[in-house]
Design a protein around this motif. Structure first.
Motif, PDB file in Angstrom:
ATOM      1  N   ILE A 199       0.849  -1.203   0.000  1.00 25.67           N
ATOM      2  CA  ILE A 199       0.000   0.000   0.000  1.00 25.67           C
ATOM      3  C   ILE A 199       0.873   1.237   0.000  1.00 25.67           C
ATOM      4  CG2 ILE A 199      -1.767   1.246   1.315  1.00 25.67           C
ATOM      5  CD1 ILE A 199      -2.695  -1.352   0.005  1.00 25.67           C
ATOM      6  N   LEU A 200       1.936   1.200   0.784  1.00 30.18           N
ATOM      7  CA  LEU A 200       2.794   2.373   0.885  1.00 30.18           C
ATOM      8  C   LEU A 200       3.419   2.735  -0.458  1.00 30.18           C
ATOM      9  CD1 LEU A 200       4.878   2.358   4.146  1.00 30.18           C
ATOM     10  CD2 LEU A 200       3.305   4.081   3.340  1.00 30.18           C
ATOM     11  N   ASN A 201       3.780   1.696  -1.187  1.00 31.42           N
ATOM     12  CA  ASN A 201       4.456   1.934  -2.463  1.00 31.42           C
ATOM     13  C   ASN A 201       3.435   2.360  -3.518  1.00 31.42           C
ATOM     14  OD1 ASN A 201       6.306   2.098  -4.428  1.00 31.42           O
ATOM     15  ND2 ASN A 201       6.800  -0.070  -4.507  1.00 31.42           N
ATOM     16  N   HIS A 202       2.949   3.601  -3.367  1.00 32.74           N
ATOM     17  CA  HIS A 202       1.843   4.038  -4.207  1.00 32.74           C
ATOM     18  C   HIS A 202       2.211   4.261  -5.650  1.00 32.74           C
ATOM     19  CE1 HIS A 202      -1.946   4.330  -2.559  1.00 32.74           C
ATOM     20  NE2 HIS A 202      -1.531   4.913  -1.459  1.00 32.74           N
ATOM     21  N   GLU A 203       3.498   4.535  -5.868  1.00 33.21           N
ATOM     22  CA  GLU A 203       3.875   4.870  -7.243  1.00 33.21           C
ATOM     23  C   GLU A 203       3.608   3.713  -8.192  1.00 33.21           C
ATOM     24  OE1 GLU A 203       4.670   7.916  -8.098  1.00 33.21           O
ATOM     25  OE2 GLU A 203       4.326   8.383  -6.019  1.00 33.21           O
ATOM     26  N   GLU A 204       3.757   2.462  -7.676  1.00 38.87           N
ATOM     27  CA  GLU A 204       3.537   1.323  -8.564  1.00 38.87           C
ATOM     28  C   GLU A 204       2.075   0.888  -8.598  1.00 38.87           C
ATOM     29  OE1 GLU A 204       6.687  -0.010  -6.460  1.00 38.87           O
ATOM     30  OE2 GLU A 204       7.650   1.413  -7.803  1.00 38.87           O
ATOM     31  N   ASP A 205       1.258   1.455  -7.749  1.00 42.89           N
ATOM     32  CA  ASP A 205      -0.130   0.994  -7.678  1.00 42.89           C
ATOM     33  C   ASP A 205      -0.849   1.351  -8.976  1.00 42.89           C
ATOM     34  OD1 ASP A 205      -2.503   0.062  -6.877  1.00 42.89           O
ATOM     35  OD2 ASP A 205      -3.016   1.748  -5.600  1.00 42.89           O
ATOM     36  N   SER A 206      -1.369   0.321  -9.628  1.00 38.59           N
ATOM     37  CA  SER A 206      -1.922   0.524 -10.968  1.00 38.59           C
ATOM     38  C   SER A 206      -3.067   1.522 -10.979  1.00 38.59           C
ATOM     39  CB  SER A 206      -2.404  -0.814 -11.528  1.00 38.59           C
ATOM     40  OG  SER A 206      -3.435  -1.322 -10.706  1.00 38.59           O
ATOM     41  N   ALA A 207      -3.840   1.537  -9.916  1.00 36.98           N
ATOM     42  CA  ALA A 207      -5.017   2.416  -9.940  1.00 36.98           C
ATOM     43  C   ALA A 207      -4.649   3.862  -9.672  1.00 36.98           C
ATOM     44  CB  ALA A 207      -6.028   1.935  -8.929  1.00 36.98           C
ATOM     45  N   LEU A 234       1.568   7.457 -17.304  1.00 36.90           N
ATOM     46  CA  LEU A 234       2.043   6.079 -17.268  1.00 36.90           C
ATOM     47  C   LEU A 234       1.103   5.124 -17.997  1.00 36.90           C
ATOM     48  CD1 LEU A 234       3.283   6.013 -13.579  1.00 36.90           C
ATOM     49  CD2 LEU A 234       4.643   6.347 -15.614  1.00 36.90           C
ATOM     50  N   TYR A 235      -0.058   5.608 -18.375  1.00 39.88           N
ATOM     51  CA  TYR A 235      -0.958   4.767 -19.190  1.00 39.88           C
ATOM     52  C   TYR A 235      -0.449   4.813 -20.622  1.00 39.88           C
ATOM     53  CZ  TYR A 235      -4.394   4.734 -15.392  1.00 39.88           C
ATOM     54  OH  TYR A 235      -5.041   4.539 -14.212  1.00 39.88           O
TER      55      TYR A 235
END
Length: 1832
Positions: A1125-1133, A1139-1140
């Protein structure tokens, strides 16, 4: 007699003037040339040729007698003539010429061929040998600036621009032409040249024929030592020689060049000089005859007279000479005709062998602030004394800008002027100056002033094959080589540049010595901010700079910089990934950024790298890092958050938060808001350290990046409603911009990306404009409509009238402005609140009641108040708002706040009873109309009181451009107006929002900021300690379409986005409605949202603790690990829109449909929003008509990413896939404009515009083609072409639905070839001209109708034609013929040709053309045609009887052009009858066949379709007639007749069965084909015909099924048969399938067949269907996969040449030779050459053959091919040349015999008897030669 003596003096002593006169002259003229010292000077080239005619000296004359007037004009270029002898001084020396300074500032040139005979011979020898001769010395080795030389004028040439050029010679034969052997005497000073070097001395050429001049070595030693230029004299060297001894009557002379002897030489009477042989450079003793202001007259050598002009008197003595005085003088020039002699008294010339003084190196180009006028000459100019005491001369044209502006009064003696030294005349020892302002201020005066790397402005002077000449300044021209004309190589530079164009270049190389100036126009180099690398010493390791590639080879790239500095980028430093062939990646002239790795300045070796390591950049350029980052990081349109660093009067200096303050930017004051009032207020409110979110980068040109907060400008950039360059501007566009400047003649408006336009005074407002400044202010936001553009001058004219620029819905626009204003006010309030300042000001809102104390009552009736709640504020009420109350200071009273002006801290209140009275609150509804009274008028809005008692705000302006109102139009306090409510909730504005006047219902949907989530209730920000990843519990407070509000502990309210509820969202569902109000939820914190801007804040943001927490209740996120959860940069949503990737499918949630902007707004994630443009919502036009009904708020939909907008915060999405606007694609569009008689303009997806011609609106032309269309209609369009941004469309059904075989009544005519003689065509009248009627047949084809072919009636008035043939009228015409090499189509509208009524009615009573004659012709025609018709009818009747009733033969419409396979099928009688009714019974004899379209299907394999005889339409119609007769007979038949009929039918059936058994019979049905393929299963031809049969009936799937059956049935050994089917299948998919289905078939085909063949077939299919892009890509794949296959390279070459890409073919040949083995090279070159002959450049093909045959002369096969091609394509001379070369080769006799035979055959066919005999003789000679060799 006196005058005679003056003109022809007889010698003797002249009378001396009295002393008194002499002293007088001294007094008068003593200061004129008062010069005490001269400075050394340096060389300078400049051609100053134009001279006046005559000048007089201003001072008093010395001699006052009337006859003493003496006219001494300085030498002008007009006075020079061929043969004139002059003394000159070498100014500059180059390899090929000498530049000579001549007297009086003139200039001449001596070419290398005019030095001497000996030198010219050596030059000729060197040219002939082609090698450098050791004993040939270059001119710079022998001649030096400052040397005096005698020269003779050979010509005075006039150039195209009117300038004159003097050509000279120093050849002694021409200079000493007047001398002969007898005239030579000892003591004479002559000029000579070393012609040869001997043992004891030198032979000197003195130009006297018959004389040998010898210079002993001892007489030359003194000179050679002094010269210090080697131990010997050089051939061609110029010498001043004194004759020491004359022998044999002048045949032999001995010379000396000893410096002392030469210097002491003096011309005397004893040397017998005559006027015919007098030479310049001789020093003589002269006697003064006369002294005049312009010069002196002297006599010398007893009998000669000469003149000395004012520039050549001794400056030390000035004009202090007296008649009779004996002086030493030097001859300057001798005129060949008038024998006029000019002399000089300047000391430098009085000793032969000396040289004149030169200018000091620093003085050239110097500006002298104060130069004093010494004398002025009316026709010549002025003499000045400069600041260092030296004299200077300015020509008349250099004294003022123009002749008209010249004022002689300003040049009186003693006047002071500012001037600049522009040249130096060596022969006059004077500077030449100019007083012209543009020359004094000029940046560059000479090449020495220009530095390498300078950016200079210039004008295009000339375009040449090697490049472009650019004029940088007067006399300075530079060359831009072809490679440097642009960033890419230009094939046709003349299309980009015109002579006279202003260009901005950069200096690549500047060499004053070589007079070389090389420039570049490459934008990347000109605009580069990186350091200039101009020498190897500056190339320090780690330096990063720009260069350009000059060579790319296997070993790497050679990169060039400034001043010819070159370096190597090795192969391993080209990229982080290995590059196999650098030449395919890098091209010559490409600008690259490189880093220096290593440099050795002595060896001039430089090692570079393209791999720029960030570490080295930082180390090397720490100071420039912020700017570098800024350049790299921020594009126009990018959104950033900033922090205020400093407040300035004109704006704010800020730093970008994301870059940790490294990037400094500037927000101009007027860019803080769209509203002028808010700009001032925001600037006033902001302080240093405040954070300003959502600012857009506007430009990055100057020192700082410029930012803007104008919402309208930001949304225009985000919505792509902008133009990036002038070329994108189209008239009619609406663009959002801001006022750049207000001028008396109009307003300049600037748009994002720097485009500027002018709105003239007449187009500024709908009202009369008296003063432009009353209407607009600089920086104000405006919306402008483009009126017109001027491409040449790059000008745009705009219109700012509200009537032109508004959308038409003024209510919606004015409310949008009001709403935006209050939104901005809310932000400003929250900013003040956050700081804790002005708390009272923030709390005061309109409608609030206050307890106040009266402070003071003013004279105008207004009152001031004070109170505890308004401390520090000025509270005022106008006289109107005091009502009827009479108040006194100190009195307490109640007041109602009307308006709070935060800028001036003023509060406006009212004491009126009506406003203070409490009324029961009524429930108000949107769009309800109320009567309202104006209570207060602010800058942007007015506060009104409604009839219900509430206060409302009404906008003053209805549009951004609506800025000016006459006094009568302005709102006044107390005025009653009609108001329509738009927002019934007060929120925190304190007022309701309304607009003036009635409203259109359901027109307006409230506009909110893009980033705003619709939080109906305002969530208050409460400080919290939550951080990312915390799990919290809460209660659902409210459920909205795209988010759910959750109440947590500590009064903290959070939000759950629709995308954070379910892990997998079903498309079409509403995720938020799965939760209900009051439901308990457990959620995890995933971010924070700013309370005002609703934008996401990073955890490091200073306001994160005051943000609204964003939550997630997704099971995967609640149960997942904390670290994920903390690693938000990789969170797809939660990833950023950037990045899309394009083509990605995303699930998004409908927010709303924006009616104003015409797009669907969606939310993909909490911080990612998107938009779906109207045209990409659906392929169904019904959905597009009412999009708001089809998309419900909160609904989950699946969309494809097509890109992001410039801010990279909004995704651009599509619900119909990625739109293709390539040729052949079908897309949706919206009609935007109807153009009568022309067509439609259609808006396409992606903001593109397309056009539809009236010929492409329908398959059937109509009288009113545009009648079915209106603006806003959605249509399906077929893209015909998309070239250079111009898209041509078609709305024809035959294009849109190619599978349908519906009849096309008016087929497309693409070119003249589509039209056949006798054919009937329809079209529209274009125009009527005196030569006839022009008739449009299609977009590109126009026909011509002569007036005699328009109507059978004779018409005198052409206006009658215009009445009956208006433009756009639909008519049918007959093609009479195509003339003029197939360019002109002649048509006829006559009734007898078209079968239509006459264009002009008979009722007009017009006379017919040749009425009688036509009658006779008609009768004859009828007689001839009657028998024919009878025969035809008889034949058709007999044929129809043969037809059988049960099974009939029938053809489809358009059958004639199908694949040649007929279809037999049963059909009911009634259907046939219906068909018959539709068809004409018998076509009229005069009726021509209609134009038919080919609907057939062709295969690429060479298979001939079966030709089956088909009934023509006449036979068919007669057959149907017969059927009707049979039917009528059946009803009346008796029993016996019926029996006979039955027997007849049985016989027919027997016949039919027999026919079916016939092996030669063609198949007519699917059953027939099934039988055939069973009998011959391996025949691909049968299978392909079977497929064609199905395709004819447009049954694609059945055709595919047949192909699949064929592939399974054909035996695996029959490879070719199977391949034929695969190719047919590929063709089918290419025509009727998609790219995806084609690729699937292709991949299968490659697996089952030989891959190369399949690849080649697909390439052919692509090329034939004009899919060149796909073909290109496939060829590239083939070149990688089949590198060793020769056929692939040749096939690709043929493809490129057919498309005209010759340059690409040449590069391909180089690649082919590298890839293929050496043994194949000759064959490949030969085949490429053959292809060049067929499709490309024959000259290049010949060059290829020639080079191959030079290398391989014995390859007879190549000779044969070359001969064959040249016989076909070349001239007879070229062919004979080849034969002659071949028959002289040393080949085997057998081969030679073959060539001789070919030569003989050729000559017999094309030559004469003589040429045939010549070949035979050559053959005999060859045989004899061979036999003689054999004997020896």
């Amino acid at each position: 007699m006196a005058s005679m003596e003056e003109n022809f003096p007889r010698g003797g002593v002249q009378k001396k003037p009295t002393e008194g006169k002499t002293s007088n002259s001294k007094l008068e003229l003593d200061n004129l040339f008062d010069v005490h010292h001269e400075e050394q000077s340096r060389k300078r080239k400049g051609s100053l040729k134009d001279q006046g005619k005559q000048k007089k000296f201003k001072a008093d004359q010395t001699v006052t007698t009337k006859d003493s007037f003496l006219n001494v004009e300085p030498l002008s270029i007009e006075a020079l003539c061929e043969g004139m002898l002059l003394l000159g001084c070498i100014k500059e020396v180059s390899d090929y010429e000498l530049v000579i300074s001549l007297p009086n500032g003139l200039l001449g040139f001596v070419p290398a061929t005019q030095i001497s005979d000996a030198y010219s011979k050596m030059l000729s020898k060197q040219v002939a040998q082609g090698e450098l001769l050791e004993d040939l010395n270059l001119l710079p080795d022998m001649y030096f600036p400052g040397t005096l030389v005698r020269c003779v004028v050979t010509s005075v040439e006039k150039s195209a621009d009117g300038r004159r050029s003097v050509k000279l010679s120093i050849d002694p034969k021409k200079v000493n032409k007047g001398l002969n052997t007898l005239a030579l005497a000892s003591g004479m000073l002559l000029s000579g040249f070393v012609s040869s070097v001997e043992d004891h001395g030198y032979l000197i050429d003195i130009g006297v024929s018959g004389t040998h001049a010898f210079l002993p070595r001892e007489k030359a030693q003194n000179y050679i030592r002094a010269l210090k230029r080697g131990s010997d004299l050089k051939i061609g060297q110029n010498l001043n020689c004194v004759i020491v001894e004359v022998k044999n009557k002048g045949r032999v002379v001995y010379l000396s060049i000893d410096r002392s002897e030469v210097a002491a030489s003096l011309a005397t009477e004893q040397q017998n000089w005559t006027l015919s042989n007098l030479l310049p450079g001789l020093v003589v003793k002269a006697r003064v005859l006369k002294v005049a202001p312009l010069g002196i007259k002297v006599s010398f050598l007893s009998s000669f007279t000469g003149i000395i002009d004012f520039m050549h008197v001794d400056p030390d003595k000035s004009m202090n000479y007296s008649p009779g005085q004996v002086i030493k003088a030097c001859i300057l020039s001798v005129h060949p005709i008038s024998k006029g002699v000019r002399l000089t008294l300047r000391r430098a010339f009085l000793h032969p062998g000396g040289s004149p003084n030169q200018l000091s190196s620093g003085r050239m180009g110097a500006v002298v602030e104060e130069s004093t006028v010494k004398a002025f000459y009316k026709q010549f100019g002025a003499i000045f004394e400069l600041d260092d005491g030296t004299l200077a001369f300015a020509r008349l044209k250099h004294l003022s800008k123009t002749r008209k502006s010249f004022k002689p009064g300003a040049f009186k003696a003693g006047c002071k002027h500012k001037c600049r030294i522009i040249d130096y005349s060596l022969m006059d020892e004077m500077c030449i100056v100019s007083l012209k302002y543009q020359i004094i201020e000029a940046q560059f005066l000479q090449l020495q002033d220009i530095q390498t790397g300078d950016v200079v402005q210039g004008k295009v002077f000339a375009l040449k094959s090697i490049g472009m000449q650019v004029k940088v300044a007067d006399g300075i021209k530079g060359l831009v080589p072809s490679m440097h004309l642009a960033d890419t190589i230009l094939k046709q530079p003349e299309k980009k540049y015109n002579i006279g164009d202003e260009v901005r270049c950069r200096v690549l190389e500047c060499s004053p010595a070589g007079k070389k100036l090389i420039l570049t126009l490459k934008k990347s180099l000109v605009q580069s901010k990186l350091p200039v690398l101009s020498n190897y010493e500056d190339a320090k390791p780690g330096l990063i700079t720009h260069g350009f590639v000059v060579c790319a080879r296997e070993f790497g790239c050679i990169v060039k910089f400034y001043n010819d500095v070159k370096g190597l980028v090795p192969k391993n430093e080209l990229s982080s990934e290995p590059i196999s062939s650098p030449d395919s990646v890098f091209h010559e002239g490409q600008v690259v950024k490189v880093m220096v790795l290593k440099c050795e300045p002595q060896q001039e070796r430089l090692l570079l790298s393209f791999r720029l390591s960030s570490k080295s950049v930082l180390e090397d350029k720490k100071e420039s890092t912020p700017k570098k980052k800024q350049e790299k990081k921020y594009q126009i349109g990018q959104m950033v958050d900033v922090k205020v660093l400093k407040k300035k009067d004109n704006g704010l200096e800020v730093s970008v938060i994301e870059d940790e303050g490294n990037v400094i930017a500037f927000i101009p004051k007027m860019h803080l808001s769209d509203f002028v009032a808010n700009c001032k207020l925001l600037w006033h409110s902001l302080q240093e350290g405040d954070v300003l979110p959502g600012v857009m980068c506007l430009s990055d040109k100057g020192e700082h990046m410029i930012l803007s907060r104008k919402s309208a400008v930001i949304s225009a950039v985000q919505e792509e409603q902008v133009v990036r360059s002038f070329s994108e501007i189209q008239p009619g566009m609406l663009l959002t911009g801001y006022v750049r400047n207000v001028m008396p003649f109009g307003v300049f408006v600037e748009f994002p990306y720097g485009v500027t336009g002018l709105a003239p005074k007449v187009s500024m407002s709908d009202k009369f404009v008296t003063d432009t400044k009353d209407h607009f202010v600089v920086g104000q936001t405006v919306i402008a409509k483009v009126m017109s553009t001027d491409e040449e001058k790059q000008r745009v004219l705009l219109n700012l009238k509200v009537s032109e620029c508004s959308s038409g819905d003024s209510t919606a626009e004015s409310f949008a402005l009001l709403n935006q204003y209050f939104e901005e006010m809310k932000e400003i309030r929250s900013l003040l609140r956050r700081r804790g300042e002005s708390w009272g000001l923030c709390e005061l809102v309109p409608g609030k009641e206050l307890q106040l104390v009266v402070k003071d009552v003013n004279n105008d009736g207004s009152a001031l108040f004070s109170g505890s709640c308004v401390t520090g504020l000025t509270v005022t009420a106008t006289r109107y708002h005091l009502g009827d109350k009479s108040i006194v200071p100190g009195e307490k009273t109640k007041a109602l706040v009307l308006h709070v002006d935060a800028l001036t801290s003023k509060v406006y209140v009212s004491l009126r009873e009506k406003l203070l009275k409490q009324r029961p609150k009524q429930r108000l509804t949107e769009n309800s109309q109320h009567s309202a009274i104006v209570q207060h008028i602010a800058e942007e809005f007015a506060v009104v009181s409604l009839d219900t008692g509430q206060l409302a705000a009404v906008p003053i302006a209805s549009h951004f451009n609506d800025t000016f109102r006459f006094d009568s139009e302005k709102l006044k306090v107390g005025q009653t107006i009609s108001a329509t409510l738009k927002e019934v909730n007060m929120n925190d504005h304190g007022v309701l929002l309304a607009v003036q006047g009635p409203t259109k219902k359901n027109v307006f949907v409230r506009v909110r900021n893009e980033s705003e989530t619709v939080l109906e209730e305002m969530l208050t920000a409460v400080k919290h300690n939550l951080s990312l990843g915390d799990v919290v519990t809460g209660t659902v407070k409210s459920v909205k379409p795209t988010h759910v509000t959750v109440a947590m502990d500590d009064k903290v309210t959070g939000s759950i986005h629709a995308s954070r509820i379910l892990d997998e969202v079903p498309i079409g569902s509403f995720p938020t409605y799965t939760l209900k109000a009051g439901q308990k939820v457990t959620a995890r914190v995933i971010g924070g949202r700013d309370v005002n801007t609703h934008r996401y804040l990073p955890i490091t943001h200073p306001h994160f603790t005051q943000s609204i927490p964003e939550l997630s209740i997704r099971p995967s996120e609640i149960e997942g690990e904390f670290m994920t959860i903390l690693n938000h940069e990789e969170d797809s949503a939660l990833k950023k829109p950037g990045l899309y990737h394009v083509g990605q499918t995303v699930t998004c949630f409908v927010k709303k449909y924006n009616i104003l902007k015409n797009w669907l707004e969606v939310e993909v994630a909490p911080d990612v929003r998107g938009r779906v443009p109207h045209l990409l919502l659906s392929l169904n036009t019904k959905v597009l008509k009412h999009p708001e009904k089809n998309f419900k708020n909160g609904q989950a939909i699946s969309a494809t990413v097509t890109g992001t907008d410039v801010t990279e915060r909004n995704l651009c999405l599509s619900l119909t896939g990625i739109p293709s606007l390539e040729q052949g694609a079908i897309t949706l569009g919206m009609v935007t404009n109807l153009m009568p008689h022309t067509g439609l303009t259609i808006a396409l997806p992606g903001g593109k515009i397309g056009r539809v011609s009236i010929f492409h609106l329908n398959d059937t032309y109509t009288e009113n083609p545009l009648g079915d269309f209106k603006v806003g209609k959605i249509v399906r369009c077929y893209i015909l072409s998309n070239e250079n941004g111009k898209i041509q469309l078609s709305l024809r059904q035959s294009r849109l639905n190619q599978k349908s075989n519906s009849k096309v009544e008016d087929v497309e005519i693409t070119c003249v070839k589509d039209v056949k003689k006798g054919q009937l065509v329809r079209g529209y009248v274009k125009s009527i001209t005196p030569s006839g009627v022009f008739f449009g047949l299609s977009t590109s084809v126009t026909g011509h109708i002569l007036f005699q072919n328009v109507s059978p009636y004779f018409v005198q008035k052409h206006s009658l034609y215009e009445k009956y043939l208006p433009e756009g009228k639909l008519l049918t015409a007959k093609v009479l013929g195509v003339t003029g090499k197939g360019k002109h189509i002649e048509l006829s509208l006559l009734p007898e040709d078209t079968g239509m009524p006459s264009i002009l009615p008979e009722s007009l009573g017009l006379p017919r053309y040749d009425a009688e004659e036509e009658k006779r012709e008609a009768e004859d025609r009828e007689k001839r045609e009657e028998p024919k018709l009878k025969m035809k009818r008889r034949r058709t009747n007999s044929e129809s009887k043969q037809e059988t009733k049960p099974k009939k033969r029938k053809i489809c419409p358009g059958d004639e052009n199908d694949s040649g396979i007929e279809v037999y099928y049963r059909e009911e009688d009634d259907q046939e009858e219906e068909a018959d009714k539709k068809k004409p019974k018998i076509r009229k004899p005069a009726e021509a066949p209609r134009l038919q379209v080919s609907m057939g299907f062709t295969w690429d394999e060479d298979i001939n379709a079966m030709n089956v005889p088909v009934l023509n339409q006449k036979e068919e119609s007669s057959e149907s007639e017969e059927e009707e007769d049979l039917q009528s007979k059946l009803k009346k038949q008796t029993k016996k007749e019926k029996e006979l009929e039955k027997q007849k039918k049985e016989k027919e059936l027997c016949k039919l069965e027999a026919a079916l058994m016939d092996p030669s019979r063609q198949p007519q049905s699917a059953d027939d084909f099934d039988r055939l393929v069973l009998s011959s299963p391996n025949s691909s031809i049968l299978w392909l015909q079977y497929m064609a049969f199905h395709l004819q009936a447009t049954e694609i799937e059945k055709a595919r099924a047949v192909a699949e059956r064929a592939l399974k049935t054909i035996c695996f050994r029959e490879e070719q048969e199977k391949l034929n089917v695969w190719v047919a299948l590929l063709n089918l998919e290419n025509m009727y399938g998609s790219e995806e289905t084609l690729m699937k078939i292709f991949e299968r085909a490659v697996q089952y067949n030989e891959p190369l063949k399949v690849f080649q077939h697909l390439c052919d299919i692509y090329a034939n269907s004009e899919k060149y892009k796909q073909a290109e890509e496939l060829y590239h794949t083939m070149l990688k996969r089949f590198r060793q296959e020769k056929s692939v390279w040749l096939k690709y070459a043929a493809f490129l040449l057919k498309r005209g890409q010759t340059e690409a073919t040449h590069r391909l040949l180089e690649r082919a030779l590298k890839a293929l083995p050496t043994k194949e090279h000759v064959d490949v070159i030969s085949r490429f050459a053959q292809l060049e002959f067929r499709f490309g450049d024959p000259q290049h093909a010949k060059a290829l053959f020639e080079s191959t045959l030079n290398t391989y002369p014995k390859r007879t096969d190549i000779w044969n091919i070359y001969m064959d091609i040249m016989i076909k394509h070349g001239s007879q001379k070229e062919v004979r040349d080849i034969f002659e070369r071949v028959i002289h080769l040393s080949l085997a006799p057998k081969k030679m015999k073959f060539f001789f035979k070919r030569y003989l055959d050729y000559e017999k066919k094309y030559g004469t008897t003589e040429s045939v005999l010549a070949v035979k003789r050559a053959a005999v000679e060859y045989v004899e030669t061979r036999s003689s060799h054999a004997d020896t």
